[in-house]
Write an enzyme that holds these catalytic residues in place. Structure first.
Site, PDB file in Angstrom:
ATOM      1  N   CYS A 186      -1.083  -3.220  14.760  1.00 58.75           N
ATOM      2  CA  CYS A 186      -0.990  -2.987  13.647  1.00 58.75           C
ATOM      3  C   CYS A 186      -1.341  -4.047  12.463  1.00 58.75           C
ATOM      4  O   CYS A 186      -1.011  -5.376  12.679  1.00 58.75           O
ATOM      5  CB  CYS A 186       0.733  -2.805  13.289  1.00 58.75           C
ATOM      6  SG  CYS A 186       1.102  -2.412  11.458  1.00 58.75           S
ATOM      7  N   CYS A 206       5.287  -7.504   7.486  1.00 56.05           N
ATOM      8  CA  CYS A 206       6.369  -6.924   8.415  1.00 56.05           C
ATOM      9  C   CYS A 206       6.383  -8.122   9.369  1.00 56.05           C
ATOM     10  O   CYS A 206       5.511  -8.758   9.795  1.00 56.05           O
ATOM     11  CB  CYS A 206       5.841  -5.623   9.001  1.00 56.05           C
ATOM     12  SG  CYS A 206       7.001  -5.299  10.172  1.00 56.05           S
ATOM     13  N   CYS A 213      -1.648   1.792   8.125  1.00 54.32           N
ATOM     14  CA  CYS A 213      -0.596   0.852   7.388  1.00 54.32           C
ATOM     15  C   CYS A 213      -1.330  -0.710   7.345  1.00 54.32           C
ATOM     16  O   CYS A 213      -1.504  -1.176   8.258  1.00 54.32           O
ATOM     17  CB  CYS A 213       0.668   1.043   7.649  1.00 54.32           C
ATOM     18  SG  CYS A 213       1.402  -0.279   8.706  1.00 54.32           S
ATOM     19  N   GLU A 265       0.781  -1.255  -0.144  1.00 55.33           N
ATOM     20  CA  GLU A 265      -0.011   0.029  -0.011  1.00 55.33           C
ATOM     21  C   GLU A 265       1.086   1.013   0.066  1.00 55.33           C
ATOM     22  O   GLU A 265       1.978   1.262   0.697  1.00 55.33           O
ATOM     23  CB  GLU A 265      -0.726  -0.120   1.449  1.00 55.33           C
ATOM     24  CG  GLU A 265      -1.788  -1.124   1.641  1.00 55.33           C
ATOM     25  CD  GLU A 265      -2.485  -1.048   2.802  1.00 55.33           C
ATOM     26  OE1 GLU A 265      -3.377  -2.237   2.982  1.00 55.33           O
ATOM     27  OE2 GLU A 265      -2.461  -0.025   3.434  1.00 55.33           O
ATOM     28  N   CYS A 275       3.031   8.248   1.489  1.00 56.46           N
ATOM     29  CA  CYS A 275       3.541   7.374   2.759  1.00 56.46           C
ATOM     30  C   CYS A 275       3.696   5.949   2.209  1.00 56.46           C
ATOM     31  O   CYS A 275       3.029   5.368   1.263  1.00 56.46           O
ATOM     32  CB  CYS A 275       2.255   6.850   3.830  1.00 56.46           C
ATOM     33  SG  CYS A 275       2.575   5.744   5.022  1.00 56.46           S
TER      34      CYS A 275
END
Ligand code: SAH
Ligand code: SF4
Length: 358
Positions: free
Chosen positions: A129, A122, A346, A102, A115
């Site tokens: 998150c 991750c 995010c 994204e 961004c």
């Protein structure tokens, strides 16, 4: 994967090359020296998305480039969304191996901030998150990181605007993909190309201590933000699993090292979670931890995600938290997450798109 895709991905992407590598590549294609500058300008001044538009190159060379290299076709927009107020534009890109990443453009106060993601997924697993909740797929290449920039730069150029700021706050931990991320930033700040000011790019890290020290030693000019979110190991362990490896006191010591080495002010990020890390005790611990340090705290009410049942702090608790920090001489700003209505946190758009079968 079909054969065509396999052949395409095997070709080098010109956006992966440094200027020297581009010179060598073109020399190997039998080109005179000055071609490298021409192509470089197509890439980084005009953000070319195809070889066809490079009209000052001979047709034969364009055909040759077409057969031997790629440009932006490793980064295809898969799903796009605009926020209700039209200020935020989010793009979910599909990469050559079908990973989804994204990128968000936020347009406020004459600024066009993008961004950018540094990884697909991750590995850090922060519980609040959306990216952490999906796990780690892979590091992005330089071309995939820079490609997010050129995509929006191209779109903005069409209306005579340009990207003014970059935050490495999309999917992934930028310092876990250190060399690719930093090479991409070097590319974005290169005076012979995009020429974005160093101070216009912010790297946000969850706190990888060895990488912060390396970053400080390299005397990098790009500002750093550290996602702290808790002031005690007990609290931070619950939110950020890597805190067990790189605990609060050691992290703060690394931050002080960075400030000493660079003379730069450091930003701390703090997502305020109701009843969790927005208490007066946490504010006091944080105040004591940061007292006298050249730093600033960004307070961001939590953006709720599917995989975590925490809620954002209410405005009174946010104010109380801020006031207590001020008692210790620690400055802070409350930031509102832009584009909440389009899952601009995010990893959230990918999550929504995948789960709705779009
Ligand atoms: N991996 C880096 C950069 C990407 S995350 C980092 O962790 O710093 C960018 C910022 O968004 C970080 O400060 C992160 O803690 C924060 N963040 C992630 N999920 C969030 C959520 N649901 N609500 C508010 N902030 C969030
Ligand atoms: Fe990774 Fe940053 Fe999300 Fe933590 S907050 S899981 S480090 S992207």
């Amino acid at each position: 994967m079909n054969t065509t895709t396999t052949t395409q991905t095997a070709l080098p992407n010109l956006y992966d090359f440094s200027f020297t590598e581009l010179q060598t590549f073109l020399a190997d294609l039998g080109q005179p020296k000055y071609r490298a500058k021409q192509v470089w300008e197509w890439l980084y001044k005009k953000f070319a998305a195809s070889f066809a538009e490079m009209h000052n190159l001979p047709k034969a060379l364009r055909t040759k480039l077409e057969a031997n290299a790629t440009l932006g076709d490793t980064l295809a927009p898969y799903y796009e969304q605009y926020s209700g107020d039209g200020h935020t534009h989010k793009v979910l890109f599909r990469l050559a191996d079908n990973q989804l990443i994204e990128t968000v453009l936020m347009r406020y106060d004459k600024r066009n901030t993008i961004c950018i993601s540094s990884q697909a997924g991750c590995a850090m697993g922060c519980v609040f998150c959306a990216t952490g909740q999906m796990g780690f797929m892979r590091n992005l290449t330089v071309a995939e990181i820079v490609g997010q920039f050129t995509f929006f730069a191209r779109a903005l150029a069409a209306e005579d605007a340009h990207v003014t700021n970059v935050v490495m706050m999309g999917m992934g931990e930028p310092l876990h993909n250190y060399s690719k991320t930093l090479t991409a930033i070097d590319r974005m700040t290169d005076p012979t190309g995009i020429d974005l000011g160093n101070r216009k790019v912010t790297i946000s890290t969850v706190g990888l201590i060895p990488a912060i020290k390396r970053y400080a030693d390299e005397q990098r000019q790009t500002p750093l933000a550290v996602s702290l979110h808790a002031a005690t190991d007990e609290e931070r362990d619950k939110l950020i699993p890597v805190n067990r490896k790189w605990p609060v006191d050691d992290l703060i010591e690394a931050c002080r090292y960075y400030i000493d080495k660079t003379g730069r002010r450091l930003t701390f990020e703090w997502a305020l979670i109701r009843g969790e890390n927005d208490t007066l005790q946490q504010a006091e611990k944080l105040g004591k931890l940061l007292r006298g340090m050249l730093c600033h705290v960004n307070l961001i009410p939590l953006n709720p995600t599917n995989g975590y049942d925490g809620r954002p702090s209410d405005p009174e608790s946010v104010q109380r938290f801020r006031d207590r920090l001020a008692d210790y001489g620690v400055s802070s700003t409350v930031r509102v997450r832009r584009g909440i209505d389009i899952q601009a946190g995010c990893g959230q758009l990918r999550d929504r798109v995948l789960h709705s079968g779009l």
